[in-house]
Scaffold this active site. Structure first.
Site, PDB file in Angstrom:
ATOM      1  N   GLU A 416       0.819  -1.213   0.000  1.00 45.38           N
ATOM      2  CA  GLU A 416       0.000   0.000   0.000  1.00 45.38           C
ATOM      3  C   GLU A 416       0.853   1.265   0.000  1.00 45.38           C
ATOM      4  O   GLU A 416       0.754   2.117   0.858  1.00 45.38           O
ATOM      5  CB  GLU A 416      -0.968  -0.029   1.182  1.00 45.38           C
ATOM      6  CG  GLU A 416      -2.009  -1.121   1.001  1.00 45.38           C
ATOM      7  CD  GLU A 416      -2.970  -1.247   2.164  1.00 45.38           C
ATOM      8  OE1 GLU A 416      -4.165  -1.451   1.918  1.00 45.38           O
ATOM      9  OE2 GLU A 416      -2.526  -1.156   3.320  1.00 45.38           O
ATOM     10  N   GLU A 486      -4.143 -10.467   0.359  1.00 41.35           N
ATOM     11  CA  GLU A 486      -4.939 -10.320   1.578  1.00 41.35           C
ATOM     12  C   GLU A 486      -6.381 -10.646   1.215  1.00 41.35           C
ATOM     13  O   GLU A 486      -6.917 -10.150   0.224  1.00 41.35           O
ATOM     14  CB  GLU A 486      -4.877  -8.901   2.147  1.00 41.35           C
ATOM     15  CG  GLU A 486      -3.517  -8.477   2.670  1.00 41.35           C
ATOM     16  CD  GLU A 486      -3.521  -7.052   3.220  1.00 41.35           C
ATOM     17  OE1 GLU A 486      -4.612  -6.552   3.576  1.00 41.35           O
ATOM     18  OE2 GLU A 486      -2.442  -6.449   3.282  1.00 41.35           O
TER      19      GLU A 486
END
Length: 955
Positions: A416, A486
């Site tokens: 991220e 994820e």
């Protein structure tokens, strides 16, 4: 002696100065090492320049300072005297003004005085190694400055041999909580400053090993491995088990057993140079991107993984070896085969354990800049050339430290951090340095820099489209395999929908599995709250219990989510045809056959095993299936519900679990369940103060049940549709259209009102008619309770008819009542743990026992929990309750409303009533705390329903 007092280095975007080049992490066989872990003198300042540097001088008196333990975080020591932890998911807890950080910058001065051991060699050099310091450190030895560094989760070494003396060495380290490096470390975790990994002094003999790179490939077509060890210092490599004795830099090819996560074969070897012997643990394996798939040793692999932050509820990220080993053993025992080291390289000893026990590893760089999303990634360091040296330094320190671990199959650029030139530079350097592994980064959806198309929290329908090659994207992306780095957000009760994801992973070749978020709840042990989470330390900004989203609780007790995941990803699939006595066994492993497993069958009648035995199953190769005949069912005159259970067990002890450890299991019916029924032969009898029907008494005015056969009912059964919303019910703030917890509250389902319409004592039944509805709304549930009896038993039939336009599903549908006394519970149904419609794969039908307190699941933030699924009957508080059809059962010593109001488990106080829910239906769980909600098939729609319960006494 003069010392630099400026703190400009704290806001310098460079990685630091003075540190030696990165190299492999290893333990020498004969070179001395001195651990400097232990008690250090400590002084905390509010700013970087509150104190001068004189503490680094020899002879400085730090006798009045406090003490802290290294490895450790100072905010987790001193009973709050040294500040407090801060939790944010992605918001920076300081102004976003890169590379600047606040003047209010907690700074910890650390002092350690040490003597060299008497046998410390006088010749050669020495290196001082720090394995992890958050977030910026400046250091001195015996008054001489060594340098400063950033990169909290990375090793840094300094040459110190020329500064050492036999006794009274003074090591001074100044650690700043915030630095320019903090902008690169916004990793959804507690901000915890300190020296949190080992500090070690290493002797470096003349002619010792500097850096080395073990290249150990495997050719699956020939069964041969090729070994070459490149070393800075010339020497020889010996592997006795393979009769290898070659010079460094030379290649040798021999027949070997390959390393895989299922068969983690390691060969012991030695790298010997003129001055040192270094033990090697060599695993031969080849990682490649072939035919659009991730292949190891020529076979496509399916990752059944988890994301793992380092965490201990008292020590934070300062983990010892046994805690790391406990993690790995728990993973192996629950069928996991892969770990993503979110979002930084772990302690290197963890990777040793992954090599030894067998886990695929995505090793992730110490990089995340998530907070820049708040300004649409403006000024993001990964797209600013000034920061590129720091990014490359982090990539280099990860790769060089961990390159000799066969478990590492992917290097990950970070997490991220948007996209940018710095990430491209990292990918190019890694590809050049280590072409024998693949590169991962989820944020690169166009797959410019990566070898895999990676996503997080993609919904099931999108994942299926990706599997079908219907997702579009660039041509390069379409040619790559897909993983969910994820998914299945394990926050609170959940995650749901894992079995549905796994079905897709196994159906489509392109889908190569994923990694649950995440391993452990990051609760901080707290004397008053049990476990603290975000906001419990008075943080200015925080993200609450979003830090508690693990498959194990803070004390590493497996959650129901881990038990469910173990069943979903089990390596052997067992399904059967009970009517014909056939069981079909499928080996779902990638490499190993079934020779390590033994199989057993058992036959149950009404949940009790009446006979069992071993089952002969061939040693099926990966992907193979076989049908095996079960023995003839045992003769039993009880005529109850019959079923088969088949288990796959470890045939012998392994390094990760003992003999008879259950690896997989399957259940299937051998006969239909006889439903509870009886003729309504008794009739209600009305008196002034009561209505009697069979063994029961009712209130004549309200029709409320008072007692059954002398067992008092403290609160009569009545319709209940509310549950204390789970984290997944409440959902993520960016998913406002489907956050059912919020929608349920808006509709008023948490405050339903019950209007009595009539109480009718007929010839064969007591009928109570009601309307259940929320205030201020016109929707409602027309509810009829019909009570009948045969004189000894009491049957309640509940009929529910929705009225109005119901636009949302119900949380639950059933009845709730209260018993004044209940402790021991026994039931026939799903267990031993909780289950909900989309988390019930691991629910095994059987006879189970518990206490009421034992039924509770200890989520860090209290919420709906503890339901047992597919219950045929339950006994508690002197009552036996049978269901038609099967039902969900919950019992607790507090109301749903009290459960909902609690923020921590310590807020829950047992009352005088045990509250029992008998549910005809439950809404699914999903993982909408950071992913999809329940799939439509798990919705509890508001539609007509009828269900029954038969009550009798157990006395």
């Amino acid at each position: 002696m003069s010392f630099r007092t400026t703190a400009d280095y704290v806001e310098d975007v460079s990685p630091g100065s003075g540190a030696l080049p990165a190299r492999a992490w290893y333990a020498s066989s004969d070179a001395k090492a001195l651990s400097l872990n232990g008690s250090w003198r400590f002084r905390l300042s509010a700013t970087v320049d509150a104190e001068d540097d004189s503490f680094a001088e020899e002879g400085y008196d730090a006798g009045g300072w406090a003490e802290v333990t290294v490895p450790g975080h100072w905010v987790l020591q001193g009973d709050g005297a040294f500040g407090s932890p801060i939790y944010t998911n992605h918001l920076y807890p300081f102004p976003v003004d890169p590379p600047h950080v606040p003047t209010e910058n907690p700074t910890g001065d650390h002092l350690r005085v040490f003597d060299l051991p008497a046998d410390w060699p006088a010749d050669g050099g020495a290196v001082l190694r720090f394995d992890g310091v958050e977030s910026c450190a400046r250091l001195w030895l015996n008054g001489t400055e060594l340098g400063e560094f950033k990169g909290s989760r990375l090793a840094h070494e300094f040459a110190v041999g020329h500064l050492l003396k036999p006794g009274g060495n003074v090591l001074a380290v100044r650690v700043h909580q915030w630095s320019a490096g903090s902008y690169l470390e916004d990793q959804d975790q507690w901000w915890l400053p300190g020296i949190f990994r080992d500090v070690t002094l290493l002797h470096r003999p003349a002619g010792s090993v500097g850096d080395f790179f073990v290249h150990a490939s495997y050719d699956h077509t020939t069964g041969e491995g090729t070994l070459r060890v490149d070393s800075d210092a010339e020497g020889r490599v010996t592997v006795p088990g393979l009769d290898i004795d070659v010079a460094t830099g030379e290649s040798v090819t021999v027949a070997v057993e390959p390393w895989t996560a299922e068969t983690p074969k390691l060969y012991d070897g030695v790298l010997a140079t003129e001055g040192e012997r270094v033990p090697l643990r060599i695993g031969f394996r080849t990682v490649a991107l072939e035919d659009g798939l991730i292949k190891v040793n020529g076979k496509a692999v399916l990752f059944k993984g988890v994301n793992r932050h380092e965490w201990h509820p008292e020590k934070g990220r300062a983990l010892d070896l046994e805690t790391m080993r406990e993690d790995v053993l728990l993973m192996k025992r629950h069928n996991l085969n892969a770990v993503r080291t979110s979002h930084y390289p772990p302690h290197p000893a963890f990777l040793d354990l992954c090599d030894e026990y067998g886990l695929w590893v995505i090793d992730e760089c110490d990089l995340e800049t998530h907070g820049f999303t708040e300004q649409d990634w403006r000024d993001n360091p990964v797209d600013d050339d000034r920061w590129t040296p720091a990014l490359l330094d982090r990539a280099e320190r990860m790769v060089e430290r961990d390159k000799n671990h066969p478990s590492v199959v992917f290097w990950s650029l970070g997490n991220e951090a948007g996209t940018g030139r710095g990430l491209t530079a990292m990918a190019e350097w890694i590809h050049g340095r280590d072409p024998e592994r693949l590169v991962h980064y989820e944020g690169d959806w166009n797959c410019r820099d990566t070898d895999v198309y990676s996503r997080m929290y993609a919904f099931h329908d999108e994942v299926e489209k990706i599997g079908q090659q219907l997702d579009g994207g660039t041509r390069g992306r379409r040619a790559l395999p897909f993983i969910q780095c994820e998914y299945g957000h394990a926050m609170g009760n959940g995650p749901g929908g894992l079995a549905d994801y796994q079905e897709l992973f196994e159906k489509y070749e392109r889908l190569q599995g994923g990694f649950i978020w995440e391993w452990i709840d990051h609760g901080v042990k707290h004397a008053e709250l049990g476990y603290a989470y975000g906001g419990d330390f008075g943080e200015e900004l925080h993200d609450g219990n979003f830090v508690c989203d693990g498959l194990v609780f803070p004390d590493r007790t497996p959650s129901p989510g881990l038990i469910e995941y173990k069943k979903v990803i089990e390596p052997v699939h067992i399904e059967g045809d009970g009517a014909n006595g056939i069981v079909r066994i499928t080996n779902k492993q990638d490499f190993a056959d079934l020779s390590a497993l033994a199989f057993e069958w058992s036959c149950q009648v009404d949940g009790e095993t009446v006979e069992s035995g071993s089952l002969a199953v061939p040693a099926l190769a990966p992907g193979e299936s076989a049908e095996v005949k079960l023995p003839e069912p045992p003769v039993d005159g009880r005529g109850g519900e019959r079923q088969w259970t088949v288990r796959a067990l470890l045939a012998d002890d392994t390094v990760w679990a003992p003999k008879d450890h259950v690896v997989a299991w399957g259940q299937f019916a051998a006969g239909a369940r006889p439903l509870p029924s009886f003729p309504a032969s008794d009739r209600p009898a009305a008196a002034t103060d009561r209505i009697t029907l069979g063994p029961a008494e009712f209130d004549p005015r309200t029709g409320a049940l008072r007692s059954i056969g002398g067992v008092a009912v403290g609160a009569a059964p009545r319709l209940d549709v509310w549950r204390a919303p789970t984290d997944n019910d409440d959902g993520a703030e960016w998913q406002t259209d489907t956050r059912y917890g919020m929608l349920w509250r808006t509709l008023g389902l948490h405050r339903m009102r019950h209007r009595l319409v009539s109480v009718e004592a007929g010839d064969d039944a007591l009928t109570v008619r009601t309307r259940v509805a929320p205030a201020a709304r016109e929707v409602g549930l027309d509810t009829v309770y019909r009570w009948t009896s045969d004189g000894e038993r009491l049957r309640l039939t509940v009929s529910v008819t929705p009225e109005g336009d119901w636009t949302v599903p119900l949380p639950r549908l059933g009845v709730r009542f209260g018993l004044p006394e209940a402790d021991r519970v026994e039931w026939f149904g799903g267990g031993p743990g909780e289950a909900y419609p989309d988390t019930s794969t691991a629910s095994m039908v059987g006879r189970w026992q518990s206490t009421v307190d034992g039924l509770q699941t200890p989520y860090v933030r209290p919420q709906e929990n503890g339901a047992r699924a597919d219950v045929r009957w339950v006994e508690l508080g002197g009552l036996r309750i049978e269901g038609d059809p099967e039902f969900w059962f919950t019992a607790r010593r507090w109301t749903t409303e009290q459960l909902e109001a609690a923020r921590h488990r310590t807020d829950l106080t047992a009352g005088d009533t045990v509250w029992v829910n008998l549910d005809h239906g439950q809404h699914g769980i999903g993982s909408q705390s950071c992913g999809p909600g329940p799939l439509p098939q798990y919705f509890l729609k508001a539609e007509p329903a009828e269900f029954s319960f038969v009550f009798s006494t157990t006395g």
